[in-house]
Design an enzyme around this catalytic site. Structure first.
Site, short mmCIF file in Angstrom:
data_model
loop_
_atom_site.label_atom_id
_atom_site.label_comp_id
_atom_site.label_asym_id
_atom_site.label_seq_id
_atom_site.Cartn_x
_atom_site.Cartn_y
_atom_site.Cartn_z
NE ARG A 45 16.84 -50.50 42.50
CZ ARG A 45 15.66 -50.12 43.45
NH1 ARG A 45 15.62 -50.11 44.47
NH2 ARG A 45 14.58 -49.53 42.72
CE1 TYR A 97 42.42 -54.46 41.22
CE2 TYR A 97 40.62 -52.96 41.95
CZ TYR A 97 41.09 -53.80 41.08
OH TYR A 97 40.68 -54.15 39.84
CG ASP A 169 39.89 -56.19 48.91
OD1 ASP A 169 39.77 -57.54 48.58
OD2 ASP A 169 39.92 -55.21 47.75
CE LYS A 194 39.96 -59.69 40.05
NZ LYS A 194 40.30 -58.63 41.02
C1 LIG Z 1 39.85 -57.14 41.40
C2 LIG Z 1 39.88 -56.49 42.76
C3 LIG Z 1 39.02 -55.67 43.25
C4 LIG Z 1 37.95 -55.06 42.28
O1 LIG Z 1 36.97 -55.99 41.80
P1 LIG Z 1 36.03 -55.97 40.31
O2 LIG Z 1 35.29 -57.25 40.42
O3 LIG Z 1 37.01 -56.16 39.25
O4 LIG Z 1 35.23 -54.89 40.47
C5 LIG Z 1 39.20 -55.33 44.43
N1 LIG Z 1 39.89 -55.84 45.10
C6 LIG Z 1 41.00 -56.64 44.82
C7 LIG Z 1 41.99 -56.94 45.75
C8 LIG Z 1 41.07 -57.05 43.55
O5 LIG Z 1 42.04 -57.94 42.96
#
Ligand SMILES: *Cc1c(COP(=O)(O)O)cnc(C)c1O
Length: 391
Positions: A45, A97, A169, A194
């Site tokens: 962890r 998001y 982000d 992603k």
């Molecule tokens: C998918 C996404 C998230 C969240 O990510 P997870 O891996 O699904 O928890 C946060 N910000 C954006 C812009 C996203 O497309």
């Protein structure tokens, strides 16, 4: 050293065995020579050798000081908000998001952290929305699903002038498309799920900090609340990063062709893609992004959810699914999927009309993708004409 070289050669060869692929250290604990005497690892962890390779790699890619890997993008976002204290405020981009919105509103609000939302495409509106309690700016650029662009360098100046942290982000742009720390951000967060992992086979989150001090704070919350990425998922994410540059360039190249084609197609109304000269903030996108990515949204001259659903259910290569950034093309209908809980008037204000369709353009041949969309859209339009579907 150029980026393509530095990505691959920042992944170390295993000193013990010479393994060229990163070993998966699937272990919870590490044997110590004496109490407190160890080889830099004591409990997974807190630290794990496989995860550490990923964390160093993402820090390098974003040109930051420290990197941290979490079990999901939302777990990473959670760790950043925990930098704040009771009574502090976040100033966030208004088409944030959905999962971040839910976390801010339904988790952190009850712990006394409030969030104000602002149209981040206007610096003036950002300046006016700052309050004495604002401690953190939260920006996405490009945004989901209408690909709005915020001027990150300008917003960074406003954040600094107000003694606030700026977090970007960077999921949609990926570190290949854009490097927010170079533009003045203090923190970068990714859904590694992603583009970074890139194959729709892992859920992961990443944070990069601009300074080691801020990194130590994030590390504290990573260890104290425990939402860490597993060794195997760290390994998958490293493997994804090895081809990230190649993939992101090709996603962007394909998407540019698809977007340009859509602007010429009968029945299509608006096409949202920062790489189009017609995008309202194309100049800012060009200034801060190296590539424009694989996400495109468009809506139809007949603003009908039924018509849009007909299209998203009839494409051959674009598969109907949430998420984006994988090698295979996906599409979705935000009004009935990702944005279904948002009231229609608010949804329309954000540009998410009933007929809006979001594409995640994959790595298939762009010609096939174009043909796929052309066929699906023209068939749906012909059917609508027959059944007299109108707005
Ligand atoms: C998918 C996404 C998230 C969240 O990510 P997870 O891996 O699904 O928890 C946060 N910000 C954006 C812009 C996203 O497309």
């Amino acid at each position: 050293m150029k980026e393509a070289t530095s990505i691959l050669h920042h992944i170390p060869v295993d000193l013990q065995t010479g393994a060229i692929a990163v070993p998966i250290y699937q272990t919870s604990t590490f044997v110590q020579e004496a109490p407190g005497v160890n080889k830099g690892f004591d409990y997974t962890r807190s630290n794990n050798p496989t995860r550490k390779v990923l964390e160093d790699l993402i820090a390098k890619l974003e040109n930051g000081a420290k990197g941290y890997a979490f079990a999901s993008g939302l777990a990473a976002i959670d760790a950043i908000v925990k930098l704040l204290e009771y009574g502090d405020e976040i100033l966030a981009v208004d088409d944030i998001y959905g999962g971040a919105f839910r976390q801010f509103e339904q988790v952190f609000k009850k712990f006394g952290i409030n969030v104000n939302y602002v149209d981040a495409t206007s610096i003036e509106k950002v300046v006016n929305a700052v309050t004495p309690r604002t401690k953190l700016f939260w920006i996405e650029s490009p945004t989901n699903p209408t690909l709005k662009i915020a001027d990150i360098a300008e917003i960074a100046k406003v954040a600094k002038a107000n003694n606030c942290l700026l977090c970007v982000d960077n999921t949609f742009a990926s570190p290949i498309g854009q490097k927010p720390i170079e533009l003045g951000a203090d923190l970068v967060v990714h859904s590694g799920t992603k583009y970074i992992a890139g194959h729709c086979d892992v859920i992961a989150g990443l944070i990069v900090t601009s300074t080691p001090e801020l990194g130590e704070k994030i590390k504290f919350y990573q260890n104290a609340t425990g939402g860490v990425l597993s060794p195997f998922d760290s390994w998958l994410t490293i493997r994804g990063i090895e081809t990230l540059q190649l993939r992101y360039k090709q996603h962007s190249h394909n998407a540019q062709q698809v977007a340009e084609f859509l602007t010429t197609l009968e029945g299509v109304k608006n096409v949202y893609y920062p790489g189009l000269a017609s995008h309202p903030h194309h100049d800012i996108a060009r200034k801060q992004q190296k590539y424009f990515g694989g996400v495109i949204s468009f809506d139809l001259t007949i603003d009908s959810a039924e018509l849009a659903k007909e299209i998203v259910c009839s494409t051959k290569y674009f598969k109907l699914a949430e998420s984006l950034g994988g090698v295979k093309s996906l599409l979705c209908h935000p009004a009935t999927m990702t944005h279904k809980t948002i009231p229609a008037d608010k949804r329309y204000q954000a540009g998410v009309t009933d007929s809006l369709i979001r594409l995640s353009v994959g790595l298939e041949d762009a010609e096939d993708l174009i043909e796929d969309l052309q066929t699906a859209i023209s068939k749906a339009l012909a059917k609508a004409k027959q059944e007299k579907i109108s707005a």
